[in-house]
Motif scaffolding. Sequence first.
Motif, PDB file in Angstrom:
ATOM      1  N   VAL A 153       0.840  -1.203   0.000  1.00  8.67           N
ATOM      2  CA  VAL A 153       0.000   0.000   0.000  1.00  8.67           C
ATOM      3  C   VAL A 153       0.872   1.250   0.000  1.00  8.67           C
ATOM      4  N   ALA A 154       1.930   1.268   0.818  1.00  6.08           N
ATOM      5  CA  ALA A 154       2.824   2.423   0.866  1.00  6.08           C
ATOM      6  C   ALA A 154       3.466   2.668  -0.495  1.00  6.08           C
ATOM      7  N   SER A 155       3.931   1.598  -1.164  1.00  2.74           N
ATOM      8  CA  SER A 155       4.556   1.750  -2.485  1.00  2.74           C
ATOM      9  C   SER A 155       3.554   2.242  -3.516  1.00  2.74           C
ATOM     10  N   ALA A 156       2.309   1.785  -3.427  1.00  2.00           N
ATOM     11  CA  ALA A 156       1.284   2.240  -4.367  1.00  2.00           C
ATOM     12  C   ALA A 156       1.018   3.729  -4.209  1.00  2.00           C
ATOM     13  N   LEU A 157       1.143   4.246  -2.974  1.00  2.00           N
ATOM     14  CA  LEU A 157       0.902   5.668  -2.737  1.00  2.00           C
ATOM     15  C   LEU A 157       2.005   6.544  -3.325  1.00  2.00           C
ATOM     16  N   VAL A 158       3.210   5.992  -3.485  1.00  2.00           N
ATOM     17  CA  VAL A 158       4.300   6.772  -4.070  1.00  2.00           C
ATOM     18  C   VAL A 158       3.938   7.199  -5.489  1.00  2.00           C
ATOM     19  N   ARG A 159       3.371   6.286  -6.242  1.00  3.30           N
ATOM     20  CA  ARG A 159       3.057   6.586  -7.638  1.00  3.30           C
ATOM     21  C   ARG A 159       1.811   7.447  -7.757  1.00  3.30           C
ATOM     22  N   ALA A 160       0.853   7.275  -6.851  1.00  4.48           N
ATOM     23  CA  ALA A 160      -0.398   8.037  -6.942  1.00  4.48           C
ATOM     24  C   ALA A 160      -0.824   8.467  -5.543  1.00  4.48           C
ATOM     25  N   PRO A 161      -0.201   9.512  -5.000  1.00  4.38           N
ATOM     26  CA  PRO A 161      -0.443   9.899  -3.602  1.00  4.38           C
ATOM     27  C   PRO A 161      -1.902  10.213  -3.283  1.00  4.38           C
ATOM     28  N   ASN A 162      -2.609  10.820  -4.203  1.00  2.00           N
ATOM     29  CA  ASN A 162      -3.970  11.265  -3.914  1.00  2.00           C
ATOM     30  C   ASN A 162      -5.033  10.459  -4.643  1.00  2.00           C
ATOM     31  N   ALA A 163      -4.662   9.263  -5.081  1.00  2.00           N
ATOM     32  CA  ALA A 163      -5.621   8.410  -5.783  1.00  2.00           C
ATOM     33  C   ALA A 163      -6.690   7.915  -4.828  1.00  2.00           C
ATOM     34  N   LYS A 164      -7.822   7.487  -5.396  1.00  2.00           N
ATOM     35  CA  LYS A 164      -8.884   6.914  -4.586  1.00  2.00           C
ATOM     36  C   LYS A 164      -8.443   5.566  -4.039  1.00  2.00           C
ATOM     37  N   ALA A 165      -9.140   5.144  -2.982  1.00  2.00           N
ATOM     38  CA  ALA A 165      -8.753   3.910  -2.289  1.00  2.00           C
ATOM     39  C   ALA A 165      -8.766   2.709  -3.222  1.00  2.00           C
ATOM     40  N   ALA A 166      -9.734   2.647  -4.145  1.00  2.00           N
ATOM     41  CA  ALA A 166      -9.818   1.503  -5.062  1.00  2.00           C
ATOM     42  C   ALA A 166      -8.597   1.437  -5.978  1.00  2.00           C
ATOM     43  N   GLN A 167      -8.147   2.602  -6.448  1.00  2.00           N
ATOM     44  CA  GLN A 167      -6.964   2.627  -7.313  1.00  2.00           C
ATOM     45  C   GLN A 167      -5.706   2.242  -6.542  1.00  2.00           C
ATOM     46  N   VAL A 168      -5.604   2.738  -5.319  1.00  2.00           N
ATOM     47  CA  VAL A 168      -4.457   2.394  -4.481  1.00  2.00           C
ATOM     48  C   VAL A 168      -4.432   0.889  -4.231  1.00  2.00           C
ATOM     49  N   ALA A 169      -5.585   0.316  -3.936  1.00  2.00           N
ATOM     50  CA  ALA A 169      -5.662  -1.123  -3.685  1.00  2.00           C
ATOM     51  C   ALA A 169      -5.292  -1.919  -4.929  1.00  2.00           C
ATOM     52  N   GLN A 170      -5.730  -1.457  -6.080  1.00  2.00           N
ATOM     53  CA  GLN A 170      -5.410  -2.149  -7.329  1.00  2.00           C
ATOM     54  C   GLN A 170      -3.908  -2.152  -7.577  1.00  2.00           C
ATOM     55  N   ARG A 171      -3.270  -1.018  -7.373  1.00  2.00           N
ATOM     56  CA  ARG A 171      -1.830  -0.935  -7.573  1.00  2.00           C
ATOM     57  C   ARG A 171      -1.088  -1.728  -6.506  1.00  2.00           C
ATOM     58  N   ALA A 172      -1.609  -1.697  -5.267  1.00  2.00           N
ATOM     59  CA  ALA A 172      -0.982  -2.476  -4.199  1.00  2.00           C
ATOM     60  C   ALA A 172      -1.058  -3.964  -4.502  1.00  2.00           C
ATOM     61  N   CYS A 173      -2.147  -4.396  -5.098  1.00  2.00           N
ATOM     62  CA  CYS A 173      -2.283  -5.811  -5.468  1.00  2.00           C
ATOM     63  C   CYS A 173      -1.242  -6.191  -6.511  1.00  2.00           C
ATOM     64  N   ALA A 174      -0.997  -5.269  -7.452  1.00  2.00           N
ATOM     65  CA  ALA A 174       0.021  -5.530  -8.475  1.00  2.00           C
ATOM     66  C   ALA A 174       1.409  -5.632  -7.840  1.00  2.00           C
ATOM     67  N   VAL A 175       1.661  -4.780  -6.855  1.00  2.00           N
ATOM     68  CA  VAL A 175       2.952  -4.830  -6.161  1.00  2.00           C
ATOM     69  C   VAL A 175       3.090  -6.147  -5.406  1.00  2.00           C
ATOM     70  N   MET A 176       2.029  -6.603  -4.770  1.00  2.00           N
ATOM     71  CA  MET A 176       2.062  -7.873  -4.045  1.00  2.00           C
ATOM     72  C   MET A 176       2.380  -9.027  -4.981  1.00  2.00           C
ATOM     73  N   LYS A 177       1.860  -8.977  -6.191  1.00  2.00           N
ATOM     74  CA  LYS A 177       2.139 -10.036  -7.160  1.00  2.00           C
ATOM     75  C   LYS A 177       3.607 -10.025  -7.579  1.00  2.00           C
TER      76      LYS A 177
END
Length: 742
Positions: free
Chosen positions: A203-227
Amino acid sequence: MFLKRLRQDAGLRVFTLLLIAACAQPACANTTFDQIKRDFRPSDTLVLDRDGEIIQRVRLDASVRRGQWVALADISPALRTALVLSEDKRFYEHSGVDWRAVSSAAWGNLWNTKTRGASTLSMQLAGLLDADLRAGAQGRSLGQKIGQTVSSQLLEARWRKDQILEAYLNLVPFRGELVGIDALSRTLFGKAAHGLDEREAAVASALVRAPNAKAAQVAQRACAVMKLMQPGAKIDCDGLDLFATGALQRRAFEASEGIAPHLARRLLVHKPGNQTIYSTLRAPLQRFAVQTLAQHLRELRGRHIEDGAAVVLDNASGEVLAWVGSSGMLSAAAEVDGVLALRQPGSTLKPFLYAQAIAERRITAASLLEDSSSQIQTAGGLYIPQNYDRQFKGLVSSRTALGASLNVPAVRTLVMVSPDAFARQLRAVGLPLKESGDYYGYSLALGSAEVSLLSLTNAYRTLANGGRFSEVRFGAGAAVRFLPALDPRAAFITADILADPLARARTFGTDSILATRFWTAVKTGTSKDMRDNWALGYSSRYTVGVWVGNASGAPMWDVSGTSGAAPVWAALMKQLHQTEPSRAPTPPPGVVQTRAEFGNQLEAARSEWFIRGTEQAFFAIDSGSAGALPSSAKGLKSLKTPALQAAAQPRITAPASGTIIALDPDIPPAHQRLAFSAEGQSLRWLMDGKVFAKGNTAQWLPWPGRHVVRIVGKHGEVLDEVRLEVRGAGVKAAQAGPMGKR
């Protein structure tokens, strides 16, 4: 196609190199890692205890939430891995610019296909360090991108990879006002950066790329990072979505958090702008004091009491070892610092009064004082002191009077010393009274002045140090400088009284909460109408002060010295001396111990301490009493009340004609009886023409108005008369201060 791509790649490199050669050197070219770390300013200040443990964090910059600088070794390995995988896969391979990523990005732009950006962590750091390279609302210009490229390569040439990654994680904005990994981890996840797990790191890494994104977008990017972090593993993206949504809703980053908010505030006044401030506190003791005070106040909630404060001082150095300014969540005024607030100290001033009288050789610890109804003429009327239990003990020794906290003997002692002289003594031991002694009058003996818990505790520390005063200390400083404030012989005798369970037995019993298994000297006090309750005392090494009450000034219900502050004082003393002994002080030169006996079995014979030259073997007093306390009492001789002599002419001896009596609305009317006395035989007392008593003494329940009091003989002849005025309930006497209580 392959050759064409190589030619494009090479062309881009040549073009970039030409631009680099044409550009001036960026602003961050000569910036070193140590400079960046040294110039880093958190939005808060850390207050540490004497051993370096954090006890309070105080936010100073309201515009940004920036935590402390965190070393790379103290950042979760999961976060480091997640950040590199999501932002710069070849971070450890390139020298500032990922040319393969640049080529891929250029090719994607050419064919209008979406690709990951070519910005490396080094390039992003360059943008954070140089204000001219920061992206605007429309992103970075071509010139800024070129400058970023140049800066990143210069950074790579001068900085190590671990330094680049550490600086980046401490400077990167994550979301809103959150800057740096410390602020992010403590705000969103409620933990330090070293404790982040893989899900939190994603989640922290996902926020680096999109600090003010909505929670759904942050979660989507965080899922990609987890993979990326767990290739081939099955990732619960729905659960991650819920987790990310919950984390992003957290905004808990209090302006101040910790266990010593009030002391931290005081330290910041003396050391503004410091990132880290060391204090003299002991963190384990501070935590114990906070918990003990809160627990005891919870037990007293049914008695209308919600606030308290405690302070612990080291006797030798004056260092503050614990400072609890309020009861925290239990209080409606948690910001008020009870350690510094001015309150009426009640009977806790009595030890200094008796010590002064002993030092001036007006009394000894065995001298007899009369505990009986007394009236003192003042400019505002009669001052009539009462005891806590509304009862009188008769003749008692000074030791008993102080130990049992009897009010009337204390007022008699102050008559000998004088209010002004006593006020000077209180100032000498560090109690900065606002007014003169005459302003407070005789009620000063019972604590009518206002003092702070800190100054009062340090005054008791003066007693603990044999009458030597020094200022309290909050941090490292110059050597302790002691000043003589009280006769060391009198201080020793006073300490011996305060440590004597038999001396306080008449009021507190022999086995009260004040009795410790090791040597301590202690005094309690309660101010008028039960608004403040105190326990002050010291061992051979520590002085502890505790106050309980209400910050609003509202009275407590049925709280005494032993049920209010004393249990907290006793618990702190026990904690301090779990492994440390406490022994009675060594007698100073100039004191002697001799056997003292008392006439009429007033008190049991005992060994008593005296200032050399004042020792006496037998103490007794003539029978009889002159109803009013003589305001001219001086010296030891004044303690012996002469027998009443038959007067040639019958007369009223007290009160004097013209006396003004001011009723105190805070004392029940039934306890405000006025005592009359007269010389003569077969006397009857008339109040406004009506008989109300017979004999040489009389008690009268006053009511407002002007009255004429007469004594008449057996045939009704008027023998003497006095005129007095009673001011109605609700009008407080100018000089009648609050009644001190035990």
